[in-house]
Motif scaffolding. Structure first.
Motif, PDB file in Angstrom:
ATOM      1  N   ASP A 191      44.513  27.008  35.752  1.00  0.00           N
ATOM      2  CA  ASP A 191      43.448  27.897  35.281  1.00  0.00           C
ATOM      3  C   ASP A 191      43.709  28.334  33.848  1.00  0.00           C
ATOM      4  N   GLU A 200      42.395  43.580  36.794  1.00  0.00           N
ATOM      5  CA  GLU A 200      42.917  42.803  37.921  1.00  0.00           C
ATOM      6  C   GLU A 200      42.220  41.456  37.917  1.00  0.00           C
ATOM      7  N   ALA A 201      42.903  40.451  38.454  1.00  0.00           N
ATOM      8  CA  ALA A 201      42.265  39.154  38.662  1.00  0.00           C
ATOM      9  C   ALA A 201      42.696  38.638  40.016  1.00  0.00           C
ATOM     10  N   ARG A 202      41.800  37.921  40.672  1.00  0.00           N
ATOM     11  CA  ARG A 202      42.161  37.304  41.948  1.00  0.00           C
ATOM     12  C   ARG A 202      41.728  35.852  41.938  1.00  0.00           C
ATOM     13  N   VAL A 203      42.559  35.023  42.506  1.00  0.00           N
ATOM     14  CA  VAL A 203      42.219  33.617  42.693  1.00  0.00           C
ATOM     15  C   VAL A 203      41.999  33.434  44.182  1.00  0.00           C
ATOM     16  N   ILE A 204      40.789  33.048  44.547  1.00  0.00           N
ATOM     17  CA  ILE A 204      40.448  32.960  45.973  1.00  0.00           C
ATOM     18  C   ILE A 204      39.823  31.605  46.282  1.00  0.00           C
ATOM     19  N   LEU A 261      41.035  32.791  33.021  1.00  0.00           N
ATOM     20  CA  LEU A 261      41.448  34.193  33.008  1.00  0.00           C
ATOM     21  C   LEU A 261      41.845  34.620  31.602  1.00  0.00           C
ATOM     22  N   ASN A 295      39.465  26.247  45.266  1.00  0.00           N
ATOM     23  CA  ASN A 295      40.628  25.667  45.945  1.00  0.00           C
ATOM     24  C   ASN A 295      41.532  24.902  44.986  1.00  0.00           C
ATOM     25  N   GLU A 296      40.940  24.312  43.948  1.00  0.00           N
ATOM     26  CA  GLU A 296      41.734  23.459  43.056  1.00  0.00           C
ATOM     27  C   GLU A 296      42.749  24.257  42.247  1.00  0.00           C
ATOM     28  N   ILE A 297      42.509  25.550  42.076  1.00  0.00           N
ATOM     29  CA  ILE A 297      43.487  26.390  41.372  1.00  0.00           C
ATOM     30  C   ILE A 297      44.606  26.778  42.344  1.00  0.00           C
ATOM     31  N   LEU A 298      44.228  27.120  43.570  1.00  0.00           N
ATOM     32  CA  LEU A 298      45.223  27.546  44.571  1.00  0.00           C
ATOM     33  C   LEU A 298      46.093  26.396  45.054  1.00  0.00           C
ATOM     34  N   SER A 299      45.571  25.172  44.975  1.00  0.00           N
ATOM     35  CA  SER A 299      46.379  24.025  45.423  1.00  0.00           C
ATOM     36  C   SER A 299      47.396  23.622  44.364  1.00  0.00           C
ATOM     37  N   ASP A 337      37.354  28.607  48.108  1.00  0.00           N
ATOM     38  CA  ASP A 337      35.908  28.398  48.300  1.00  0.00           C
ATOM     39  C   ASP A 337      35.565  28.662  49.759  1.00  0.00           C
TER      40      ASP A 337
END
Lengths: 253, 253
Positions: free
Chosen positions: A24, A43-47, A27, A15-19, A49
């Motif tokens: 980050d 590919e990379a995804r940020v998802i 990657l 969550n701390e990356i998406l907020s 918790d």
């Protein structure tokens, strides 16, 4: 000659990356390290918790790519749910790994029962999982083609470094670049022609602005270094013919 | 009280991010800006400059999230295929936008035919698309709930800033944090209890190491600032009861 391609997906769990709270850097580190070994991050995804997102995402990408590398969510707190989610994605139970548990117990002589219980959460791995060494703490694990790494960058790097030589690799991708003070549109047509001629090379054009003014960095990537060198010569000629100035020579990366 | 949630997916389009050559910073910038407006970034994906990946990804995420923001791939060169891919994802033709084309022509008085033709690629938008202002160059566009932004961070930020007040927003998520020199495992059980009590708040635990030693930053996020303040008080009490030291007071972000 067709290049042998081994690819990977990176899952940044947190969550701390998406907020937006945390920048980050994992990657880029993973991409550079794997790239040097001949594994391409495709590919990379940020998802977040959240089990409802992690489980289906792991299921999807483990089937789609040769390797999956996850970062984050493997500590002792309630928000560390990566191991449980990987177990669910593989439909196996989460079990205590004796080796990890013994290591944690041996380092927790002074800890209370409650603290030890929290630490032992880090010994829970999906049944059938193998270990990923961690020189600074409890090991991570892998489950088939999914490698579970820590989120803390320095710890992640140590764990990843320990995988050197243990993964299937493909042809290494090299890159070279030409930095020029020229607008993208001035060289666009010429670059398009070069790209059509060389479908196995990836030609990227990245505008920049620095103390010298506006410019474009032309980056070429491919598995044959001599092809890249020739291509850089042609790109330099294109820049000059377009009225641009070369900022420096091509640099291999 | 249930919070009103408006969510978004960020698509970072660019081989240079996946190769590890370039460190992405756009995700963090977008997450912080949207978060301040009451839009939560729920997922992000980094995908290559490949039509076969971009088109299905856009189709999937535009249906799944309230908004999609893409960065990258909207320049004048052969590797700039975002607009074409968005058009395919929406199954509409790519058409020249008269306003953008006129703007480009007015700024290209000295350009050759070939250069003008390359620049006019940036006037091609999916039929039915609206404009996204770009103070420094040709506008981006939006197609329904998909907003197409530049990849260059400074340009992306300008384009995003121009969307302020034009998007549907939900309840804003606030955050507060407690920094403590305490191990995660010492507070893990107590944090788990607090999280169970407050399911609408997101409690995150992030270990760190700095000049003061090893510690943990406890970050709480939610839509009610007073709930967060109370929770931080309880977390500070938990840290003290666990034998840890508080590094500073909670800071609102």
């Amino acid at each position: 000659m067709t290049a042998k391609v081994v690819n990977a997906c990176v899952l940044i769990i947190g969550n701390e990356i998406l907020s937006g709270r945390t920048q980050d850097t994992n990657l880029r580190d993973i991409a550079n390290t794997l790239g040097g070994w001949g594994i391409r991050v495709a590919e990379a995804r940020v998802i977040p918790d959240e089990e409802s997102v992690i489980v289906p995402t792991v299921r999807e990408v483990k089937a789609k790519y040769d390797y999956v590398f996850t970062t984050g969510g493997i500590g002792p707190t309630h928000d560390d749910i990566t191991a449980m989610c990987i177990a669910k994605a593989f439909e196996v139970p989460l079990v205590e790994h004796e080796g990890i548990a013994n290591l944690i117990r041996s380092r927790s002589q002074d800890a209370s029962e409650a603290v030890l219980a929290s630490r032992l959460r880090m010994a829970m791995v999906p049944e059938g999982g193998g270990l990923v060494d961690n020189p600074g703490g409890p090991p991570g694990f892998r489950m088939e083609n999914v490698y579970v790494l820590a989120g803390i960058p320095s710890v992640m790097r140590d764990m990843l470094a320990g995988l050197k030589g243990k993964l299937e690799t493909g042809d290494q991708v090299f890159s070279a670049s030409v930095k020029a003070y020229v607008t993208e549109s001035s060289v666009a047509a010429g670059l398009g022609t070069l790209q059509s001629e060389l479908p196995n090379v990836d030609i990227g054009s990245y505008p920049f602005r620095d103390a010298g003014g506006y410019g474009t960095r032309l980056v070429v990537r491919g598995t044959d270094q001599s092809v890249l060198d020739d291509l850089c010569d042609r790109i330099r000629a294109l820049v000059r013919a377009s009225g641009g100035a070369l900022a420096d020579e091509a640099s291999s990366e």
